[in-house]
Scaffold this motif. Structure first.
Motif, PDB file in Angstrom:
ATOM      1  N   ASN A 109      78.520  54.249 129.927  1.00  8.07           N
ATOM      2  CA  ASN A 109      79.317  54.278 128.706  1.00  8.07           C
ATOM      3  C   ASN A 109      80.714  53.701 128.946  1.00  8.07           C
ATOM      4  O   ASN A 109      81.256  53.004 128.087  1.00  8.07           O
ATOM      5  CB  ASN A 109      79.410  55.703 128.169  1.00  8.07           C
ATOM      6  N   LEU A 110      81.290  53.982 130.119  1.00  7.94           N
ATOM      7  CA  LEU A 110      82.594  53.402 130.445  1.00  7.94           C
ATOM      8  C   LEU A 110      82.484  51.880 130.585  1.00  7.94           C
ATOM      9  O   LEU A 110      83.379  51.145 130.161  1.00  7.94           O
ATOM     10  CB  LEU A 110      83.159  54.036 131.717  1.00  7.94           C
ATOM     11  N   ALA A 111      81.367  51.403 131.136  1.00  7.71           N
ATOM     12  CA  ALA A 111      81.135  49.956 131.231  1.00  7.71           C
ATOM     13  C   ALA A 111      81.104  49.322 129.841  1.00  7.71           C
ATOM     14  O   ALA A 111      81.689  48.254 129.612  1.00  7.71           O
ATOM     15  CB  ALA A 111      79.830  49.671 131.973  1.00  7.71           C
ATOM     16  N   VAL A 112      80.446  49.984 128.906  1.00 12.76           N
ATOM     17  CA  VAL A 112      80.379  49.468 127.529  1.00 12.76           C
ATOM     18  C   VAL A 112      81.773  49.417 126.910  1.00 12.76           C
ATOM     19  O   VAL A 112      82.149  48.431 126.265  1.00 12.76           O
ATOM     20  CB  VAL A 112      79.424  50.327 126.666  1.00 12.76           C
ATOM     21  N   VAL A 113      82.566  50.454 127.125  1.00 10.75           N
ATOM     22  CA  VAL A 113      83.930  50.480 126.583  1.00 10.75           C
ATOM     23  C   VAL A 113      84.754  49.345 127.192  1.00 10.75           C
ATOM     24  O   VAL A 113      85.474  48.635 126.478  1.00 10.75           O
ATOM     25  CB  VAL A 113      84.593  51.856 126.820  1.00 10.75           C
ATOM     26  N   ARG A 114      84.658  49.156 128.502  1.00 14.71           N
ATOM     27  CA  ARG A 114      85.411  48.068 129.162  1.00 14.71           C
ATOM     28  C   ARG A 114      84.960  46.708 128.624  1.00 14.71           C
ATOM     29  O   ARG A 114      85.768  45.807 128.420  1.00 14.71           O
ATOM     30  CB  ARG A 114      85.242  48.128 130.676  1.00 14.71           C
ATOM     31  N   TYR A 115      83.666  46.574 128.370  1.00 19.49           N
ATOM     32  CA  TYR A 115      83.157  45.339 127.769  1.00 19.49           C
ATOM     33  C   TYR A 115      83.778  45.122 126.395  1.00 19.49           C
ATOM     34  O   TYR A 115      84.237  44.031 126.068  1.00 19.49           O
ATOM     35  CB  TYR A 115      81.627  45.401 127.671  1.00 19.49           C
TER      36      TYR A 115
END
Length: 175
Positions: A109-115
């Protein structure tokens, strides 16, 4: 703007929709329907064959060891990100990760936010970390590799994007 970026927009939209995490339903499940009355069985007829029940694969989006605090932080982060408050969403997910640092869903989920913030290097890094903790959860790993592929392509790494897509396809094809 590069024509490839325009071609990626539908793929990105599908990827982000697949990455969205629904908060767990807090309502109890409805009671099962009453059993239907069956006609008396014919003694000469063999009993019907029933397939054994198979437990479904665990939900890929549910926190692995989701204590109440982690679930609340994740739910708030989902809401913040959906409202475009990606910095707040990242902060909430980082707090959750301090509680459960090996939770692969939180890292995803943090990866998606950073994306969504446009930080493709961080998106790739967080998705890779999610894969390290995924413990064989193929669906989650596949979505991580799809995210890595798009992040690499948008960062200009065509070869790396192709490699990530192949890894995602292998995970989706059952091996």
């Amino acid at each position: 703007m590069n024509w490839r970026l325009f071609a990626l927009i539908p793929a990105i939209a599908v990827l982000l929709a697949a990455c969205a995490v629904e908060p767990p339903d807090r309502r109890p499940p409805p009671p099962p329907p009453p059993p239907a009355e069956e006609p008396p069985a014919d003694p000469d007829e063999p009993p019907p064959v029933t397939e054994p029940e198979v437990d479904p694969e665990p939900e890929a989006d549910a926190p692995v060891r989701g204590g109440a605090a982690v679930v609340a932080l994740q739910t708030d982060a989902d809401t913040a990100s959906a409202e475009g408050e990606h910095g707040r969403a990242a902060s909430l997910l980082e707090r959750a990760l301090r509680i459960e640092p090996h939770n692969p869903v939180l890292w995803h989920n943090l990866a998606v936010v950073r994306y969504r913030e446009g930080d493709y290097a961080q998106a790739e890094s967080m998705a890779m970390r999610s894969n390290r903790y995924a413990d064989g959860r193929r669906s989650l790993m596949q979505r991580n590799w799809q995210l890595i592929a798009v992040a690499r392509e948008l960062a200009g790494d065509e070869a790396g994007a192709g490699e990530a897509r192949q890894r995602a396809e292998r995970l989706g094809g059952g091996g």
